[in-house]
Design an enzyme around this catalytic site. Structure first.
Site, PDB file in Angstrom:
ATOM      1  N   ASP A 184       0.736  -1.193   0.151  1.00  0.00           N
ATOM      2  CA  ASP A 184      -0.002  -0.062  -0.174  1.00  0.00           C
ATOM      3  C   ASP A 184       0.821   1.322   0.096  1.00  0.00           C
ATOM      4  O   ASP A 184       2.197   1.470   0.437  1.00  0.00           O
ATOM      5  CB  ASP A 184      -1.087  -0.037   0.924  1.00  0.00           C
ATOM      6  CG  ASP A 184      -2.347   0.664   0.911  1.00  0.00           C
ATOM      7  OD1 ASP A 184      -3.417   0.546   1.405  1.00  0.00           O
ATOM      8  OD2 ASP A 184      -2.269   1.820  -0.210  1.00  0.00           O
TER       9      ASP A 184
HETATM   10  C1  GLC Z   1      -4.222   4.077  -0.652  1.00  0.00           C
HETATM   11  C2  GLC Z   1      -5.335   3.100  -0.253  1.00  0.00           C
HETATM   12  C3  GLC Z   1      -5.160   1.820  -1.267  1.00  0.00           C
HETATM   13  C4  GLC Z   1      -5.112   2.200  -2.516  1.00  0.00           C
HETATM   14  C5  GLC Z   1      -3.576   2.913  -2.550  1.00  0.00           C
HETATM   15  C6  GLC Z   1      -3.391   3.486  -3.968  1.00  0.00           C
HETATM   16  O1  GLC Z   1      -3.559   4.785   0.437  1.00  0.00           O
HETATM   17  O2  GLC Z   1      -4.853   2.587   1.011  1.00  0.00           O
HETATM   18  O3  GLC Z   1      -6.452   1.199  -1.018  1.00  0.00           O
HETATM   19  O4  GLC Z   1      -5.173   1.384  -3.609  1.00  0.00           O
HETATM   20  O5  GLC Z   1      -3.353   3.903  -1.665  1.00  0.00           O
HETATM   21  O6  GLC Z   1      -4.117   4.565  -4.160  1.00  0.00           O
END
Ligand code: GLC
Length: 728
Positions: A260
């Site tokens: 993440d």
């Molecule tokens: C965000 C979210 C995740 C998302 C990622 C990319 O912080 O936690 O669900 O896919 O970043 O945007």
């Protein structure tokens, strides 16, 4: 020698690490045209220091950067482009929690397929979806992104979405690689506070929070995103036991882990890594393949190698997994395959809008309908449509809506005008969506409320469009008191006091705890964030062109103090007994939610007969078929969902009062009767013993059918799982 082996043999350490780096790019970074601007990031791509990109959109921009990678870099390795395509790219279906309420795996798959077509057509290769975090705490804003409270539903949702996004062939130009996220138990964060630590039993982890991810792996998802959180002190982004031993080792996952955003670097904040070098080493050893934006890998892996914290073999093994996914996606052969103008998408825009309109209507849940005030007649006196969201396009598509704001969005006002050609629809904002910042705002609200009140007195019926502003839903949107915002409750009270028939249309990403309002309104229709066709779909339901058929995917609390309230709890040694003080209960509110999981009314009128087992006793290998008869006693056609629960009455561990085993949505004409048969196999009777190993335990099971998890309304039959005959 395979392509990957050849590449590894020639790649420099910097190029290898580059393949493990995913950076976020906005459109401002890449200038389309014959040559991208000389930007650091573009130079990083040219030099092989970046191997994947997220958040870049637009076919020309994506192809321009891909051209740098495959024509100007030394090894010509294609980039992987990812984006959060969660419930649509341009054309948005309802938010996932809403879509779950349709209980239609066919629809879940179809909307994912259409989103994949739009995203692939724009050059995207991978989506950070489906989000599979079961959630039983509506204080957590991300409950909106997932499949509700139950693991059986989560498993079905996972499989349908992976099938829909990826299709049958990942190398197809219309296949969008699916990322099962956020692994795991993110929905159990302490007190519903986003990112907070997770403290649950290993049993609950295995029985509730892991099943959807295992289903996604079995459906062939190409990626998994570990959650930000730690479970019992084990940060998911750095845990070898979960990422490698369990998911790769036991489940056979062959895809890649995409961290993440910043999560690898956050191992330092978790307190398990002293610095970014250690964070990079821990994550790599755990099995994390791509570092999204934390810079731990680009800055930390080389020093980690030099410190002896990791080996070059581990780096090679990780790079090989990433290259293998790019290969499986067909990117080496067709780096520009996604977004090839010569291959138009299979579906048309009109078809996609028809599907999301169907999904929005099927996802809406009719909580109450006193005196059958709904549907509203096509003819009659003026309708007052009042509320801060009546013309709000963002409120229709909700959070994580991709590029949905660049597409036509049908508002409630537009939908109602189209649905009631024979009636006047008078519209008023009523109040601001959120709290006024200053006296001027407060004065404005007071004026708006007064105007709405005056308008309502001139109308025969009021539709109050209330809810939670979409910017208060989704990530980093935990609310200790999830309810209406601003002066909406005051607006509602003033309108209700007029004594007119009053229908509430609720746009939200979670159960909003507004018990008094829901009891006073004549009808409440929860439409979630209904998507691009939301206004038309909601108006279709209010006008009766479509009969509501949605069922709650989460229990709807009566009071915030009940959270977490869910149907799958264990009985305890003192199960609640009305009137018996020393049984599990509160002194001030009931144990039961305001509306149970599965609740949802219709304009039809459904009845259910007691379940009939194919045999009262059976051996595991034989299984059992449970049949029930559903009748539409109403004057209108409609659809509803029938749930089959089981209760393992005596076992080696205390079992939940109800376990959902099957669900099926059925459509019946007025007066029509049809049998539903559910086939249960040995797997449906397996439990995790005290050692958390799967086992079958003969004995009595109570099998119940119903339209919700309201135990008082279930129809139950007991069956006996027989012991296997002793081997002679
Ligand atoms: C965000 C979210 C995740 C998302 C990622 C990319 O912080 O936690 O669900 O896919 O970043 O945007």
């Amino acid at each position: 020698m395979s392509r990957i082996t050849e590449l590894l043999a020639t790649m420099t350490l910097e190029e290898k690490i580059g393949q493990l780096v995913m950076v976020s790019l906005g459109a401002e970074t890449i200038v389309t045209g014959p040559r991208a601007a000389e930007e650091p990031t573009v130079e990083d791509v040219r030099s092989g220091r970046v191997g994947s990109v997220l958040n870049l959109v637009g076919r020309d921009r994506i192809h321009a950067l891909q051209r740098v990678a495959v024509e100007e870099s030394r090894l010509k390795i294609p980039l992987l482009f990812g984006l959060d395509v969660v419930h649509g790219y341009f054309t948005n279906a309802p938010v996932p929690l809403g879509e779950t309420a349709a209980f239609r795996p066919d629809l879940w798959e179809k909307t994912a397929r259409l989103a994949a077509e739009e995203a692939c057509d724009d050059g995207i290769h991978l989506t950070f979806a489906p989000m599979l975090d079961c959630a039983r705490d509506p204080r957590w804003g991300r409950i909106v992104e997932g499949p509700g409270e139950d693991p059986t539903v989560g498993r079905a949702f996972a499989a349908a979405k992976v099938r829909g996004f990826q299709g049958a062939d990942p190398a197809s130009p219309w296949s969008l690689a699916a990322t099962a996220k956020h692994f795991a138990a993110y929905g159990a964060c302490t007190a519903g506070r986003d990112y907070a630590s997770v403290e649950i039993s290993e049993r609950t982890l295995h029985e509730v929070y892991l099943p959807a991810f295992e289903a996604a792996v079995k459906a062939g998802c190409l990626a998994i995103m570990p959650a930000f959180v730690d479970i019992a002190g084990r940060p998911m982004s750095g845990d070898h036991g979960f990422l490698t031993d369990l998911v790769r080792g036991r489940w056979g996952f062959e895809g890649i882990y995409v961290s993440d955003y910043d999560a690898v670097g956050e191992l330092v904040a978790h307190g398990v890594a002293a610095d970014m070098v250690e964070a990079a080493a821990i994550a790599l050893k755990a099995g994390m393949d791509l570092d999204m934006e934390s810079r731990a890998y680009p800055d930390g892996l080389k020093p980690a190698l030099e410190r002896g914290l990791i080996s070059i073999d581990l780096i090679d093994e990780t790079v090989a997994r990433v290259l293998r996914v790019k290969e499986r996606l067909g990117l080496f052969e067709a780096p520009f395959g996604r977004g090839d103008p010569a291959r138009p998408a299979a579906s048309t825009r009109a078809e996609r809008r028809a599907v999301v309109r169907e999904a929005a209507a099927a996802s809406a849940v009719l909580l109450t309908n006193r005196g059958r005030v709904l549907p509203l007649a096509p003819e009659g006196g003026p309708i007052a449509l009042i509320g801060p969201f009546v013309d709000d396009t963002a409120q229709m598509i909700g959070p994580w809506s991709g590029l949905g704001d660049q597409d036509e969005i049908v508002t409630l006002t537009a939908g109602f005008a189209a649905a009631f050609p024979g009636r006047e629809v008078r519209v008023a904002e009523g109040c601001a969506a959120d709290h006024a910042e200053d006296d001027a705002g407060a004065a404005c609200d007071a004026m708006l409320i007064a105007e709405a009140e005056a308008l309502a007195t001139t109308c025969d019926v009021v539709v109050l469009a209330l809810g939670e502003p979409s910017e208060l839903s989704g990530e980093a949107a935990s609310r200790a008191r999830p309810g209406l915002t601003g002066r909406q409750a005051e607006l509602a009270a003033r309108i209700l006091a007029l004594g007119k028939p009053c229908v509430v249309v609720m746009t939200c990403g979670r159960p909003l705890i507004e018990t008094e309002l829901l009891k006073k309104a004549d009808a409440t229709l929860v439409v979630w964030y209904p998507g691009s066709e939301g206004g038309r779909a909601v108006a279709d339901l209010v006008a009766g062109a479509v009969s509501p058929s949605g069922s709650l995917p989460v229990s709807w609390p009566l009071d915030v103090g009940q959270i977490p309230v869910f149907f799958g709890e264990r009985p305890s040694g003192r199960p609640f007994v009305l009137g018996e003080h020393f049984t599990t209960q509160y002194l001030d509110v009931p144990n039961t939610p305001l509306f149970p999981f599965g609740h949802g009314l219709s304009y039809a009128d459904f009845g259910l007969e007691a379940p009939r087992p194919s045999s009262p006793a059976f051996r595991a290998g034989e299984g059992v078929v449970v049949t029930t008869r559903v009748t539409n006693r109403g004057a209108r056609a409609g659809a509803t969902t029938v749930f089959l629960f089981s209760r393992d009455v005596v076992a080696s561990t205390a079992r939940p009062l109800l376990e959902l085993k099957r669900f099926e949505t059925i459509e019946l004409a007025a007066g029509e009767t049809r049998d539903l048969a559910f086939t249960l196999t040995a797997a449906d009777f397996v439990l995790l013993g005290p050692d958390l190993e799967p086992r079958l335990e003969p004995g009595r099971f109570d099998l119940s059918v119903g339209f919700s998890a309201d135990r008082a309304s279930l129809k139950t039959v007991s069956v006996e799982l027989l012991a296997e005959p002793a081997v002679a």
